[in-house]
Each structure stands twice: as structure tokens, then as C-alpha cells.
Design a protein around this motif. Sequence first.
Motif, PDB file in Angstrom:
ATOM      1  N   UNK A 427      35.091  41.758  39.776  1.00  0.00           N
ATOM      2  CA  UNK A 427      34.869  41.763  38.616  1.00  0.00           C
ATOM      3  C   UNK A 427      33.796  40.799  38.075  1.00  0.00           C
ATOM      4  N   UNK A 428      33.003  40.803  37.071  1.00  0.00           N
ATOM      5  CA  UNK A 428      31.842  40.263  36.770  1.00  0.00           C
ATOM      6  C   UNK A 428      31.909  38.937  36.256  1.00  0.00           C
ATOM      7  N   UNK A 429      33.265  38.479  35.918  1.00  0.00           N
ATOM      8  CA  UNK A 429      33.485  37.186  35.525  1.00  0.00           C
ATOM      9  C   UNK A 429      34.884  37.167  34.967  1.00  0.00           C
ATOM     10  N   UNK A 430      35.422  36.242  34.653  1.00  0.00           N
ATOM     11  CA  UNK A 430      36.496  36.000  33.831  1.00  0.00           C
ATOM     12  C   UNK A 430      37.130  34.468  33.538  1.00  0.00           C
ATOM     13  N   UNK A 431      38.262  34.186  33.098  1.00  0.00           N
ATOM     14  CA  UNK A 431      38.492  33.017  32.789  1.00  0.00           C
ATOM     15  C   UNK A 431      40.099  32.894  33.386  1.00  0.00           C
ATOM     16  N   UNK A 432      40.298  31.922  34.364  1.00  0.00           N
ATOM     17  CA  UNK A 432      41.617  32.001  34.921  1.00  0.00           C
ATOM     18  C   UNK A 432      42.712  30.884  34.322  1.00  0.00           C
ATOM     19  N   UNK A 433      43.775  31.362  34.252  1.00  0.00           N
ATOM     20  CA  UNK A 433      44.772  30.361  33.580  1.00  0.00           C
ATOM     21  C   UNK A 433      45.441  29.582  34.731  1.00  0.00           C
ATOM     22  N   UNK A 434      45.114  28.524  34.711  1.00  0.00           N
ATOM     23  CA  UNK A 434      45.515  27.648  36.216  1.00  0.00           C
ATOM     24  C   UNK A 434      47.033  26.959  35.839  1.00  0.00           C
ATOM     25  N   UNK A 435      47.318  26.670  34.240  1.00  0.00           N
ATOM     26  CA  UNK A 435      48.486  26.095  34.155  1.00  0.00           C
ATOM     27  C   UNK A 435      48.891  26.917  32.650  1.00  0.00           C
ATOM     28  N   UNK A 453      41.755  36.139  32.667  1.00  0.00           N
ATOM     29  CA  UNK A 453      41.543  37.089  31.598  1.00  0.00           C
ATOM     30  C   UNK A 453      40.132  37.583  31.486  1.00  0.00           C
ATOM     31  N   UNK A 454      40.123  38.869  31.212  1.00  0.00           N
ATOM     32  CA  UNK A 454      38.955  39.596  31.354  1.00  0.00           C
ATOM     33  C   UNK A 454      38.522  40.074  30.065  1.00  0.00           C
ATOM     34  N   UNK A 455      39.541  40.417  29.119  1.00  0.00           N
ATOM     35  CA  UNK A 455      39.176  40.897  27.813  1.00  0.00           C
ATOM     36  C   UNK A 455      40.016  40.263  26.727  1.00  0.00           C
ATOM     37  N   UNK A 456      39.681  39.765  25.434  1.00  0.00           N
ATOM     38  CA  UNK A 456      40.347  39.249  24.420  1.00  0.00           C
ATOM     39  C   UNK A 456      40.090  40.149  23.160  1.00  0.00           C
ATOM     40  N   UNK A 457      41.259  40.868  22.609  1.00  0.00           N
ATOM     41  CA  UNK A 457      41.002  41.610  21.585  1.00  0.00           C
ATOM     42  C   UNK A 457      39.933  42.901  21.885  1.00  0.00           C
ATOM     43  N   UNK A 458      39.876  43.216  23.151  1.00  0.00           N
ATOM     44  CA  UNK A 458      38.984  44.352  23.312  1.00  0.00           C
ATOM     45  C   UNK A 458      37.493  43.680  23.716  1.00  0.00           C
ATOM     46  N   UNK A 480      45.689  40.456  25.287  1.00  0.00           N
ATOM     47  CA  UNK A 480      44.977  39.812  26.515  1.00  0.00           C
ATOM     48  C   UNK A 480      44.760  40.685  27.554  1.00  0.00           C
ATOM     49  N   UNK A 481      43.811  41.063  28.170  1.00  0.00           N
ATOM     50  CA  UNK A 481      43.963  42.031  29.228  1.00  0.00           C
ATOM     51  C   UNK A 481      43.327  41.350  30.447  1.00  0.00           C
ATOM     52  N   UNK A 482      43.777  41.523  31.729  1.00  0.00           N
ATOM     53  CA  UNK A 482      43.141  40.798  32.816  1.00  0.00           C
ATOM     54  C   UNK A 482      43.937  41.131  34.195  1.00  0.00           C
ATOM     55  N   UNK A 484      45.805  39.565  38.079  1.00  0.00           N
ATOM     56  CA  UNK A 484      46.042  38.595  39.321  1.00  0.00           C
ATOM     57  C   UNK A 484      45.275  38.921  40.527  1.00  0.00           C
ATOM     58  N   UNK A 485      44.762  37.614  41.019  1.00  0.00           N
ATOM     59  CA  UNK A 485      44.003  37.683  42.167  1.00  0.00           C
ATOM     60  C   UNK A 485      44.762  38.604  43.314  1.00  0.00           C
ATOM     61  N   UNK A 486      44.081  39.265  44.153  1.00  0.00           N
ATOM     62  CA  UNK A 486      44.808  40.017  45.087  1.00  0.00           C
ATOM     63  C   UNK A 486      45.568  41.362  44.602  1.00  0.00           C
ATOM     64  N   UNK A 487      45.000  41.743  43.233  1.00  0.00           N
ATOM     65  CA  UNK A 487      45.737  42.973  42.642  1.00  0.00           C
ATOM     66  C   UNK A 487      44.701  43.674  41.800  1.00  0.00           C
ATOM     67  N   UNK A 488      44.647  44.700  41.908  1.00  0.00           N
ATOM     68  CA  UNK A 488      43.398  45.550  41.025  1.00  0.00           C
ATOM     69  C   UNK A 488      44.231  46.286  40.008  1.00  0.00           C
ATOM     70  N   UNK A 489      45.516  45.843  39.807  1.00  0.00           N
ATOM     71  CA  UNK A 489      46.296  46.474  38.624  1.00  0.00           C
ATOM     72  C   UNK A 489      46.003  45.574  37.389  1.00  0.00           C
ATOM     73  N   UNK A 490      45.721  46.346  36.208  1.00  0.00           N
ATOM     74  CA  UNK A 490      45.476  45.636  35.039  1.00  0.00           C
ATOM     75  C   UNK A 490      46.602  45.263  34.118  1.00  0.00           C
ATOM     76  N   UNK A 491      46.921  44.131  33.668  1.00  0.00           N
ATOM     77  CA  UNK A 491      48.003  43.594  32.947  1.00  0.00           C
ATOM     78  C   UNK A 491      47.577  43.444  31.487  1.00  0.00           C
TER      79      UNK A 491
END
Length: 500
Positions: A427-435, A453-458, A480-482, A484-491
Motif C-alpha cells: 500500500x502507499x500509506x495508511x493509518x494503523x489502529x494500535x488500540x 485504515x486506507x480509506x474513509x468514506x471512499x 472504513x476500508x482497510x 490487517x498486516x499479513x493479509x491482502x484481504x480488504x475489510x
Amino acid sequence: MKSKMKIAALAFGAVAIIGGYALFANNSKPYNSVLQNNSTAFVKTAYTETGSTPIDFEKAASSAVPTVVHIKTVTKFKETAGRNQQQQNPFGDMFGNDDFFKKFFGDGSRSFQQPEQKASGSGVIISNDGYIVTNNHVVDGATDITVTSNDRKNYKAKVIGTDPNTDLALIKIDAKNLPVMPLGNSDDVHLGQWVLAVGYPLNLDVTVTQGIVSAKSRNIGINRQGTAPVEAFIQTDAAVNPGSSGGALVNTNGELIGINTAIASPTGSYAGYAYSIPSNLMQKVIGDIMKFGTVQRGYLGISMAPEDLDNAKKKELGINDEVAAVWVMETDPAGAAEEAGIIKGDAIIKIDNAAVNTGAQLAEQVARHKPGDKINVTVLRGKEEKVFAVTLKNKVGTFASQKAALVESLGAVLADVSKDDAKKMNITGGVQVTEIGDGIIGNETNMKPGFVITKVAGIVVKTTEELRDALGKAGNNFQIEGLYPGSSELYYYGINDFKK
């Protein structure tokens, strides 16, 4: 009505504008009370001529009634496919292929057809060639709109334009020589003034009730349709009920001074107070829709101090309770107010020549102007009175404190993803939810710590700052789209009622 809002207030039916049938019905050029300011009251009363007593309601009512229409709407829902989980084959995994079971029991897919929804409201004719003003909530989402005039004629109507921020809408019917109600000046409305409410409540025929103006510039917090709602209602004790929305509030000269929009009621029916959009604000909004196709709204670029601030915050801002003013809590760095020299802690006392001492009054005055308009804003700075020439801008400012509050409401600790980690995740960047703590994410989703998190509201987000900006632009409901590390599946995680 489409929905019933109890306890605090109830939005009800459709808008209306009053007119003079005899004077304008035969003009060759269509008369429009919103775009033409040369209307003359048909009725003369104590408000226009001295010594005329008692107040005469009959003439005002008879001139107003023909200009108010009944609006009926139908909202048809599309058929949607859904999966009935209870009918899925419970043995599918055991057999590897459940085609055999599908053949006999079906695949569990079903189509759901929601029933159509019918609603009723009111409206006011503003031109003799068929333009009608009503509330946005009367026609919002409607797939079919029928207008019935006072002479029992039915017309199909189409929506020309809407403004959710003021809860106004403009619709059009194919008709000629219609009666039109003249506009009054809502700025001249005063407390204790006699008024009439005209509409079609409770699916009854046209109904006229009388009362007085009991307050002005009321903000009751009922409009949640738009991103920057304006509420500066005229409050009256004239009886208004569901179905009256969009009806006319009329003075005893037979002039339109407001569009009936809401009631305050613990039961859903009239219980003492009704609220109307001032005619001057309506004229600006509907005039914009007719001339430009959309509302041209200027913004000052400030956040106003709430009226219920605690004493500590008042002291910090230097708020003096003895001064009737609107206190500036924050200015948008790119906004019109800061550009003109207005600063945090200023007390706004006038917009042009109109005194303002509440946020509702200020919002109404500013909403009457378009981007590029210049207004004079008079403020008190300490004990000194200053006047600033402000050129309004065309969008709401997003303040740093507002962005921070939106992020805080998520209830999560966030961190920018490093370049190395982003590369590993492709990915080109993102915001990780640590807690994840107490907040919207924890309450509304099953998101786990570590999610990126890679996208919010598109909107693509690569940093926490971009996340703040995206949240500011997002509506009440978004995803919210993004991953998890180690997986390429989008949630995808759904967020609802974010800014309510």
C-alpha cells in the motif's frame, strides 16, 4: 407524514407561499412573488393603517386559502435481493458441494419488496405558472408527487430543487393563471403580532388557524438533513399539525411571512408551539434555486460559542454575559472572518444594520448572502467597537478543534504506517489502529487492534492528518476500508450516525 418525531419536535408537511389571485391571474408575463419585489398587500389592517380596529382575519384568510395546496407523495422502494441465512444448507461443508440441496430446497436467496410509503403535506404557490414552495422533508425521496389545488384540481409535480440545510424545496406543476400570495417582510414581524396558519393538516381539507408570534429566531435543533443547517424559526401558537408542513404563516394583510415547518410536541400532534421558516430567508433560498439551480450560500468561517458554556470557558474567551452578542470561539484560518481581521473572543453584535445576539440570528443573516457578497460585521473587542468589511466565501470552514473532536470520537489510538511497513503490505500509506477503547469503533464494529485504515468514506487516507480531513468530509453514515498486516484481504466496517 413520513415519520413521527416525538418529545422534542416534529417536522411536518410542505411549504407554501401566498398570492393575489385577482391582481395577477391574467398577466401575460408570469408573476413570481419570490423573484419580483413589487407585490402589494390585498388587505389593509391595523398593521398598515392606524385606527383600524378590531383585527380582521376574514379578508386575509380568504385571500390566502386559494394559494395554498395539498401535496401527496408516494415513495416506492426497489426490490432488493437478500440472503435468508436460516434457509442455507447446514450440511454444505460436510458434502463439499450443495448443488444437490439447492435443487430441492433452493439456495436461500429471496427478494424483498418493501411496501410503498405515502405521505401528505402542504405547499404555497409562488408563481401563477405553477412554481410551488414546500419543505424538503415533504418531497425528499418521493417517486410520485400529486398537488391538489383549492379548487380540487389535481396535478403531477416534479422537483426543481431542494435545500436540506433550510428544509426548503421548489416543485413545479403544469398550470397557468394560478393565484399567488404576496410576500411580507419577515424582519418586520414582531412579538404579539396576530398571524394565521394555512395548510392541510391530518389529511383534512384546507384549514386556517389563528394565533400570535410568540418568539423569533428560534433554534430547536430539529433539522438534521443538511451539513450546515440554518434554524431561525418564527414561533407561533397558531394550531399546526402533521400535514401542515410547507403551509403558510400569514399576517393580517394576507402576506406570507413564514413557511410552517415544525411543531414542538410530546405527542406528535399540536401542543402549543409551531415553527416557521422566515419568508425573507425562503425568498433568498428559493430565488437561488430558480436562478442558479442550487443555493448560493456564503459562509463567515467562524465557530460560535454555545450559549451553555461553563464559567471557566467563558472566562477563557472573555465572555461578558451582560453583552448581547455572538461570541467567536474559533476562526477558520482560510475563512472570510479571519481574512477580514476578526479574531477569537470578538463579540459580534451586528451584521450590516441588523442586530444579532444569538447564533440563530447570525446564521439567518449570513445565509441570506451568497459567496462574494460583502457584509459589514460589527464586533466588540474589549470595550472598543470595530466594524469589519467581510467578503463571504463559498464553503464551511473545517476547524482544527472540530477535526480533533471527530478523531477522538472514534475511540482509538492511531499511528501513521511507516514506509517500510506500507511497502510490505503493498500500500502507499495508511493509518494503523494500535488500540481500541470506548468510542464509535468499539461500539459499532468488531475491528481488532492492528487494522490499517486506507480509506474513509471512499477517500484515500495515508496519514492521520488525511484521516482527520476525510472524517470532516464524511457524512453521518460511511465505511472504513482497510486491511490487517499479513493479509491482502480488504475489510469494510460500517459507521452510522457519526456526527449526530
